[in-house]
Design a protein around this motif. Structure first.
Motif, PDB file in Angstrom:
ATOM      1  N   ILE A 161      67.220  50.406  59.264  1.00  0.00           N
ATOM      2  CA  ILE A 161      66.115  49.684  58.386  1.00  0.00           C
ATOM      3  C   ILE A 161      65.426  48.853  59.380  1.00  0.00           C
ATOM      4  O   ILE A 161      64.247  48.445  59.389  1.00  0.00           O
ATOM      5  CB  ILE A 161      66.758  49.097  57.299  1.00  0.00           C
ATOM      6  CG1 ILE A 161      67.227  50.163  56.124  1.00  0.00           C
ATOM      7  CG2 ILE A 161      65.847  48.007  56.422  1.00  0.00           C
ATOM      8  CD1 ILE A 161      67.847  49.579  54.938  1.00  0.00           C
ATOM      9  N   LYS A 162      66.118  47.734  60.246  1.00  0.00           N
ATOM     10  CA  LYS A 162      65.774  46.769  60.869  1.00  0.00           C
ATOM     11  C   LYS A 162      64.589  47.549  62.146  1.00  0.00           C
ATOM     12  O   LYS A 162      63.545  47.059  62.193  1.00  0.00           O
ATOM     13  CB  LYS A 162      66.809  46.049  61.778  1.00  0.00           C
ATOM     14  CG  LYS A 162      67.651  45.152  60.682  1.00  0.00           C
ATOM     15  CD  LYS A 162      68.436  44.347  61.517  1.00  0.00           C
ATOM     16  CE  LYS A 162      69.570  44.926  61.995  1.00  0.00           C
ATOM     17  NZ  LYS A 162      70.689  44.124  62.966  1.00  0.00           N
ATOM     18  N   VAL A 163      65.063  48.492  62.594  1.00  0.00           N
ATOM     19  CA  VAL A 163      64.188  49.297  63.718  1.00  0.00           C
ATOM     20  C   VAL A 163      62.859  49.747  62.961  1.00  0.00           C
ATOM     21  O   VAL A 163      61.706  49.719  63.438  1.00  0.00           O
ATOM     22  CB  VAL A 163      65.001  50.599  64.150  1.00  0.00           C
ATOM     23  CG1 VAL A 163      64.125  51.470  65.048  1.00  0.00           C
ATOM     24  CG2 VAL A 163      66.079  50.126  65.157  1.00  0.00           C
ATOM     25  N   THR A 164      63.218  50.199  61.731  1.00  0.00           N
ATOM     26  CA  THR A 164      61.690  50.844  61.281  1.00  0.00           C
ATOM     27  C   THR A 164      60.900  49.721  60.764  1.00  0.00           C
ATOM     28  O   THR A 164      59.714  49.749  60.950  1.00  0.00           O
ATOM     29  CB  THR A 164      62.370  51.562  59.630  1.00  0.00           C
ATOM     30  OG1 THR A 164      62.929  52.743  60.029  1.00  0.00           O
ATOM     31  CG2 THR A 164      61.080  51.922  59.064  1.00  0.00           C
ATOM     32  N   PHE A 165      61.579  48.478  60.206  1.00  0.00           N
ATOM     33  CA  PHE A 165      60.629  47.503  59.839  1.00  0.00           C
ATOM     34  C   PHE A 165      60.027  46.826  61.157  1.00  0.00           C
ATOM     35  O   PHE A 165      58.884  46.500  60.922  1.00  0.00           O
ATOM     36  CB  PHE A 165      61.407  46.352  58.964  1.00  0.00           C
ATOM     37  CG  PHE A 165      61.343  46.587  57.386  1.00  0.00           C
ATOM     38  CD1 PHE A 165      60.307  46.296  56.638  1.00  0.00           C
ATOM     39  CD2 PHE A 165      62.484  47.147  56.873  1.00  0.00           C
ATOM     40  CE1 PHE A 165      60.485  46.461  55.412  1.00  0.00           C
ATOM     41  CE2 PHE A 165      62.280  47.329  55.477  1.00  0.00           C
ATOM     42  CZ  PHE A 165      61.289  47.103  54.846  1.00  0.00           C
TER      43      PHE A 165
ATOM     44  N   LEU B 140      54.742  46.017  64.057  1.00  0.00           N
ATOM     45  CA  LEU B 140      53.865  46.189  65.098  1.00  0.00           C
ATOM     46  C   LEU B 140      52.715  47.200  64.764  1.00  0.00           C
ATOM     47  O   LEU B 140      51.615  46.732  65.208  1.00  0.00           O
ATOM     48  CB  LEU B 140      54.697  46.763  66.387  1.00  0.00           C
ATOM     49  CG  LEU B 140      55.702  45.829  66.919  1.00  0.00           C
ATOM     50  CD1 LEU B 140      56.568  46.423  67.787  1.00  0.00           C
ATOM     51  CD2 LEU B 140      55.230  44.427  67.386  1.00  0.00           C
ATOM     52  N   ILE B 141      53.067  47.917  64.000  1.00  0.00           N
ATOM     53  CA  ILE B 141      51.885  49.148  63.878  1.00  0.00           C
ATOM     54  C   ILE B 141      50.618  48.418  62.759  1.00  0.00           C
ATOM     55  O   ILE B 141      49.652  48.315  62.956  1.00  0.00           O
ATOM     56  CB  ILE B 141      52.293  50.360  63.039  1.00  0.00           C
ATOM     57  CG1 ILE B 141      53.192  51.144  63.994  1.00  0.00           C
ATOM     58  CG2 ILE B 141      51.199  51.166  62.294  1.00  0.00           C
ATOM     59  CD1 ILE B 141      53.943  52.239  63.098  1.00  0.00           C
TER      60      ILE B 141
ATOM     61  N   THR C 174      49.704  53.165  65.894  1.00  0.00           N
ATOM     62  CA  THR C 174      51.021  53.905  65.610  1.00  0.00           C
ATOM     63  C   THR C 174      51.609  54.077  66.976  1.00  0.00           C
ATOM     64  O   THR C 174      52.989  54.151  66.947  1.00  0.00           O
ATOM     65  CB  THR C 174      50.620  55.225  65.105  1.00  0.00           C
ATOM     66  OG1 THR C 174      50.031  54.999  63.843  1.00  0.00           O
ATOM     67  CG2 THR C 174      51.811  55.993  64.576  1.00  0.00           C
ATOM     68  N   GLY C 175      51.071  54.270  67.959  1.00  0.00           N
ATOM     69  CA  GLY C 175      51.836  54.767  69.238  1.00  0.00           C
ATOM     70  C   GLY C 175      52.501  53.547  69.755  1.00  0.00           C
ATOM     71  O   GLY C 175      53.567  53.679  69.949  1.00  0.00           O
TER      72      GLY C 175
ATOM     73  N   LEU D 181      46.510  46.517  52.974  1.00  0.00           N
ATOM     74  CA  LEU D 181      47.135  45.047  52.694  1.00  0.00           C
ATOM     75  C   LEU D 181      48.429  45.601  52.227  1.00  0.00           C
ATOM     76  O   LEU D 181      49.591  44.852  52.431  1.00  0.00           O
ATOM     77  CB  LEU D 181      46.237  44.612  51.764  1.00  0.00           C
ATOM     78  CG  LEU D 181      45.187  43.687  52.168  1.00  0.00           C
ATOM     79  CD1 LEU D 181      44.442  43.237  51.162  1.00  0.00           C
ATOM     80  CD2 LEU D 181      45.275  42.961  53.325  1.00  0.00           C
ATOM     81  N   ILE D 182      48.844  46.816  51.512  1.00  0.00           N
ATOM     82  CA  ILE D 182      49.853  46.799  50.706  1.00  0.00           C
ATOM     83  C   ILE D 182      50.960  47.098  51.945  1.00  0.00           C
ATOM     84  O   ILE D 182      52.362  46.862  52.110  1.00  0.00           O
ATOM     85  CB  ILE D 182      49.905  47.982  49.847  1.00  0.00           C
ATOM     86  CG1 ILE D 182      49.306  47.487  48.562  1.00  0.00           C
ATOM     87  CG2 ILE D 182      51.322  48.636  49.563  1.00  0.00           C
ATOM     88  CD1 ILE D 182      48.857  48.603  47.301  1.00  0.00           C
ATOM     89  N   GLN D 183      50.588  47.967  52.881  1.00  0.00           N
ATOM     90  CA  GLN D 183      51.531  48.419  53.952  1.00  0.00           C
ATOM     91  C   GLN D 183      51.881  47.166  54.927  1.00  0.00           C
ATOM     92  O   GLN D 183      53.028  47.206  55.259  1.00  0.00           O
ATOM     93  CB  GLN D 183      50.997  49.524  54.824  1.00  0.00           C
ATOM     94  CG  GLN D 183      50.579  50.968  54.224  1.00  0.00           C
ATOM     95  CD  GLN D 183      49.890  51.946  55.140  1.00  0.00           C
ATOM     96  OE1 GLN D 183      50.829  52.503  55.768  1.00  0.00           O
ATOM     97  NE2 GLN D 183      48.737  52.067  54.866  1.00  0.00           N
ATOM     98  N   LEU D 184      50.921  46.316  55.056  1.00  0.00           N
ATOM     99  CA  LEU D 184      51.030  45.154  55.923  1.00  0.00           C
ATOM    100  C   LEU D 184      52.275  44.280  55.222  1.00  0.00           C
ATOM    101  O   LEU D 184      53.214  43.769  55.653  1.00  0.00           O
ATOM    102  CB  LEU D 184      49.885  44.248  56.139  1.00  0.00           C
ATOM    103  CG  LEU D 184      49.916  42.962  56.647  1.00  0.00           C
ATOM    104  CD1 LEU D 184      50.408  43.015  57.995  1.00  0.00           C
ATOM    105  CD2 LEU D 184      48.420  42.335  56.421  1.00  0.00           C
TER     106      LEU D 184
END
Length: 330
Positions: free
Chosen positions: A81-85, A90-91, A98-99, A299-302
């Motif tokens: 979870i921490k790695v994903t967040f 950063l994205i 994404t890269g 904004l939702i993803q952010l």
């Protein structure tokens, strides 16, 4: 072409696409109508859309954990979870794309394990599964609802893309066709051949774990369905469902994945894609409403990526290295 020239060419293409998309938006958007769309939006429904999106990062975390396990790289669910967040932050919060986010995830995982190629490859393969899931969802919905007038402009493009994708996957994961095509000999002629061969063998390791791969694909379907529902509710809040209401949901299932894929391109491209698909092709509402949905989706993803700032600032997750699994050549 030298590496420096390739970097400059990549930047030129990137900024060129961004400039073209932003210029198109500037000259084809009624900004007064754009403000009216936001003023008439149902913000309670937007809040529901924000909450519905919440499980998405958790599903991505579970998928990357399962994929890493195949490569004998073990991290806990909390570490995943921490790695994903961190990668999502950063994205979506920084201009690395994404890269850049995937590179950060690969770095966090690879630096604490001897299976560095496998760690990098798994993060890349996780992204490939995500892209494949988006294309499959869009293609299957279009094939099922082929006669839907909303798909008239794009159904052949989406259908042929799905066919090409399925054919390429069958060829790559086949045990016989690569031998006939002498795939290994062709790879050996490329620069960094030894690294490419190791990555190739690591990818093929997933072929020995069909149940794990099927489970990852099932999570991917659930993940994308969650994202589409979130976007659909946000679109409904912006009056971007026409007179169809819930009957517009199949259109979102087919077109939202394409728009999300466009989100990996420079800013402005996704907004143009939303406008062309949901407004121009599907006639669900005005271009301004479609562009508003694109901005709202960002904004939702952010919002759901902001916890990753704590991971980036405080440190990195640790992984438990294990002896690498035996990998046989093709």
């Amino acid at each position: 072409m030298s590496p420096r020239s390739r970097v400059w060419l990549s930047r030129l293409v990137h900024y060129g696409m961004c400039a073209a998309a932003v210029t198109w938006l500037a000259f084809n958007t009624d900004w007064e109508r754009f403000r009216q769309v936001l003023g008439m939006a149902n913000w309670r429904l937007v809040l529901v859309a924000l909450l519905v999106f919440g499980p998405a990062p958790l599903l991505i975390s579970l998928r990357i954990k399962w994929l890493l396990t195949v490569q004998s790289i073990h991290i806990s669910v909390w570490q995943a979870i921490k790695v994903t967040f961190a990668g999502n932050f950063l994205i979506f919060a920084l201009p690395v794309g994404t890269g850049g986010g995937d590179t950060a995830k690969a770095y966090y995982i690879a630096r604490d394990t001897p299976h560095k190629h496998e760690a990098v490859m798994t993060v890349f393969f996780d992204r490939v599964i995500g892209v494949l899931g988006l294309l499959l969802m869009s293609g299957v919905i279009v094939l099922i609802d082929w006669g839907n007038p909303a798909f008239n402009r794009w159904r052949w493009v989406i259908g042929l893309t799905l066919l090409a994708l399925a054919s390429g996957a069958c060829v790559y994961f086949s045990t016989r066709i690569p031998r006939v095509l002498r795939f290994d000999q062709l790879v050996a002629l490329l620069p960094l051949a030894s690294h490419l061969q190791r990555i190739d063998r690591a990818v093929l390791l997933f072929r020995r774990h069909p149940r794990r791969l099927a489970a990852c694909m099932a999570i991917t379907v659930l993940l994308h369905a969650t994202c589409v529902v979130s976007y659909f509710l946000a679109g409904w809040a912006l009056n971007l469902v026409g007179d169809m209401g819930w009957h517009a949901f199949p259109v979102y299932l087919a077109y939202t994945p394409i728009c999300l894929l466009a989100g990996a391109l420079p800013i402005g491209v996704m907004e143009v894609t939303f406008s062309q698909l949901l407004a121009e092709a599907a006639h669900l509402g005005t271009p301004e409403a479609a562009i508003s949905l694109s901005f709202l989706g960002r904004l939702i993803q952010l919002a759901w990526s902001l916890p990753g700032a704590l991971v980036v600032l405080q440190g990195r997750p640790q992984v438990r290295p294990e002896p690498p699994a035996a990998i046989k050549p093709r």
